[in-house]
Write a protein that holds these residues in place. Structure first.
Motif, short mmCIF file in Angstrom:
data_model
loop_
_atom_site.label_atom_id
_atom_site.label_comp_id
_atom_site.label_asym_id
_atom_site.label_seq_id
_atom_site.Cartn_x
_atom_site.Cartn_y
_atom_site.Cartn_z
N SER A 1 -14.70 -2.27 16.83
CA SER A 1 -13.52 -3.10 16.66
C SER A 1 -12.68 -2.64 15.47
N TRP A 2 -11.37 -2.61 15.69
CA TRP A 2 -10.46 -2.23 14.61
C TRP A 2 -10.40 -3.31 13.53
N ASP A 3 -10.85 -4.52 13.83
CA ASP A 3 -10.82 -5.58 12.82
C ASP A 3 -11.61 -5.18 11.58
N ASN A 4 -12.80 -4.61 11.80
CA ASN A 4 -13.64 -4.21 10.68
C ASN A 4 -13.04 -3.02 9.91
N TRP A 5 -12.41 -2.12 10.64
CA TRP A 5 -11.78 -0.97 9.98
C TRP A 5 -10.53 -1.39 9.23
N SER A 6 -9.83 -2.37 9.74
CA SER A 6 -8.70 -2.91 9.00
C SER A 6 -9.17 -3.60 7.72
N LYS A 7 -10.33 -4.24 7.80
CA LYS A 7 -10.93 -4.83 6.59
C LYS A 7 -11.23 -3.74 5.57
N LEU A 8 -11.73 -2.60 6.03
CA LEU A 8 -11.94 -1.45 5.14
C LEU A 8 -10.63 -1.08 4.45
N GLY A 9 -9.57 -1.01 5.22
CA GLY A 9 -8.27 -0.68 4.65
C GLY A 9 -7.80 -1.71 3.64
N GLU A 10 -8.02 -2.98 3.92
CA GLU A 10 -7.63 -4.04 2.99
C GLU A 10 -8.37 -3.91 1.66
N GLU A 11 -9.67 -3.63 1.74
CA GLU A 11 -10.47 -3.50 0.52
C GLU A 11 -10.05 -2.27 -0.29
N LEU A 12 -9.76 -1.18 0.40
CA LEU A 12 -9.27 0.01 -0.30
C LEU A 12 -7.92 -0.29 -0.96
N GLY A 13 -7.08 -1.06 -0.26
CA GLY A 13 -5.78 -1.42 -0.83
C GLY A 13 -5.92 -2.18 -2.13
N LYS A 14 -6.89 -3.06 -2.23
CA LYS A 14 -7.13 -3.81 -3.46
C LYS A 14 -7.54 -2.87 -4.60
N LEU A 15 -8.39 -1.90 -4.26
CA LEU A 15 -8.82 -0.93 -5.28
C LEU A 15 -7.66 -0.03 -5.70
N TYR A 16 -6.82 0.33 -4.74
CA TYR A 16 -5.65 1.14 -5.06
C TYR A 16 -4.75 0.43 -6.06
N GLU A 17 -4.53 -0.86 -5.85
CA GLU A 17 -3.64 -1.62 -6.73
C GLU A 17 -4.17 -1.66 -8.16
N LYS A 18 -5.48 -1.75 -8.33
CA LYS A 18 -6.07 -1.78 -9.67
C LYS A 18 -5.89 -0.44 -10.39
N GLN A 19 -5.87 0.65 -9.63
CA GLN A 19 -5.78 1.98 -10.21
C GLN A 19 -4.39 2.25 -10.78
N GLY A 20 -3.38 1.71 -10.14
CA GLY A 20 -2.02 1.96 -10.61
C GLY A 20 -1.46 3.29 -10.17
N LYS A 21 -2.16 3.99 -9.31
CA LYS A 21 -1.71 5.28 -8.78
C LYS A 21 -1.51 5.13 -7.27
N LYS A 22 -0.53 5.82 -6.73
CA LYS A 22 -0.28 5.71 -5.30
C LYS A 22 -1.33 6.46 -4.50
N PHE A 23 -2.05 5.72 -3.67
CA PHE A 23 -2.93 6.30 -2.68
C PHE A 23 -2.40 5.91 -1.30
N TYR A 24 -2.70 6.73 -0.32
CA TYR A 24 -2.20 6.48 1.03
C TYR A 24 -3.32 6.02 1.94
N LEU A 25 -2.95 5.18 2.87
CA LEU A 25 -3.90 4.72 3.88
C LEU A 25 -3.25 4.91 5.25
N SER A 26 -3.92 5.69 6.09
CA SER A 26 -3.38 5.95 7.43
C SER A 26 -4.45 5.65 8.47
N ALA A 27 -4.00 5.43 9.69
CA ALA A 27 -4.90 5.19 10.82
C ALA A 27 -4.45 6.05 11.98
N ALA A 28 -5.40 6.46 12.82
CA ALA A 28 -5.10 7.32 13.96
C ALA A 28 -5.60 6.67 15.24
N PRO A 29 -4.95 5.61 15.69
CA PRO A 29 -5.39 4.93 16.92
C PRO A 29 -5.02 5.72 18.16
#
Length: 336
Positions: free
Chosen positions: A156-184
């Motif tokens: 299910s993509w729901d769990n992978w989207s959760k992965l993306g959400e959690e990475l997004g939170k870590l990205y925000e703390k870093q203060g550096k631009k990281f990218y998140l992409s998906a290949a459906p």
């Protein structure tokens, strides 16, 4: 009263600059990316054909096992020199302005994400070992990827989207631009369990318009399915939507679009959408010139990806340049 005559070479420059800017305004810029599986990364970067490179790794994940990314296709972390050379290649590519993405998932490896807990644990593993976090077991030492590309073909993509959400939170703390992409896959907008949600967490997606799913492929000269699904995907809640295509002919009926057909029949329509980000090719090992034939940054034409006259055409070539009119651009000779 003395007459003033505008220098003819400035008139010529202004004339061609207006043509260049007008042409550029009618074309939207786009990037070309590629999946890199086994070939030397530095050679892929030095080709000059790509602005994004998704480096493919085999993943072991889910079912209570400790997350692990296998680097063996690119380097041997247990050898004497370990992954030093590969790490240096990544840094060199990044120094030249190429985004190097950590690609996880795909068609191989023993992976799955069964719930949100596994998704959260995997995000922590990725962050500490390959992104902006810290760990005593970073296999590529101080290398920091520019982001993560998710190719989910298992669950299910729901769990992978959760992965993306959690990475997004870590990205925000870093203060550096990281990218998140998906290949459906192109059919992953339906109501099935494989449908990808639209939480707005992805910087861009690259939709697979090839493979075993014939509903959206270019097939026998027909584009009906391709355009039907593109018109849906271009509204997806990501900043940009890329079209993922084959870089070379593989098995029959896999959706390969010849480069001349792509440039003449597909690209002009794609560029009508402000959501179109570019093309991601699968994969570098079968790219025998496809990327250079479709990439405006490589061919140096007046369609170069820029809205600046200085980027596109700095110097007029006059009325006769090897029998043709045009510009000498910052990316090569541009014949009008």
């Amino acid at each position: 009263m003395p007459s003033f005559q505008f220098p003819i070479h400035l008139l010529t420059f202004l004339y061609f600059s207006l043509i260049a800017v007008s042409t550029a305004a009618s074309r939207r810029s786009f990037e070309v990316g590629v999946y890199s599986t086994r070939n030397a990364l530095i050679d892929v970067c030095n080709s000059g054909n790509y602005q994004i490179i998704n480096v493919v790794f085999t993943v072991s994940l889910g079912n209570a096992q400790t997350p692990e990314i296998n680097l063996i296709d690119h380097c041997n972390s247990t050898a004497v020199d370990g992954c030093t050379k590969f790490s240096q290649e990544i840094k060199a590519c990044q120094a030249s302005g190429i985004k190097i993405m950590l690609s996880v998932g795909g068609g191989s490896g023993k992976y799955n994400l069964n719930n949100f807990t596994e998704a959260t644990n995997f995000s922590t593993y990725l962050w500490n070992n390959f992104l902006g976090g810290q760990s005593n077991s970073r296999p590529l030492n101080d290398v920091v990827f520019d982001g993560v590309d998710i190719t989910n073909e298992r669950s299910s993509w729901d769990n992978w989207s959760k992965l993306g959400e959690e990475l997004g939170k870590l990205y925000e703390k870093q203060g550096k631009k990281f990218y998140l992409s998906a290949a459906p896959q192109c059919s992953s907008l339906d109501s099935s369990s494989q449908s990808i949600p639209q939480p707005g967490i992805f910087d861009y997606i690259s939709v697979q318009f090839f493979g075993d799913n014939l509903v959206c492929q270019y097939l026998n000269g027909r584009f009906e399915g391709f355009w039907k699904f593109w018109n849906v995907w271009k509204t997806f809640s990501a900043d940009k939507v890329f079209v993922q295509m084959l870089a070379g002919p593989m098995a029959e009926d896999m959706g390969y679009i010849p480069p001349d057909v792509f440039r003449s029949e597909v690209l002009p329509e794609l560029q009508r959408s402000s959501k179109f980000g570019g093309v991601i090719l699968w994969s570098e090992d079968i790219d025998k010139g496809y990327s250079s034939k479709i990439n405006p940054k490589v061919c140096g034409s007046v369609e170069a990806a820029s809205e600046s006259a200085n980027e596109i055409a700095e110097f007029p070539m006059g009325n006769n340049y090897v029998g043709q009119r045009g510009f000498r651009s910052c990316r090569g000779s541009c014949v009008l």
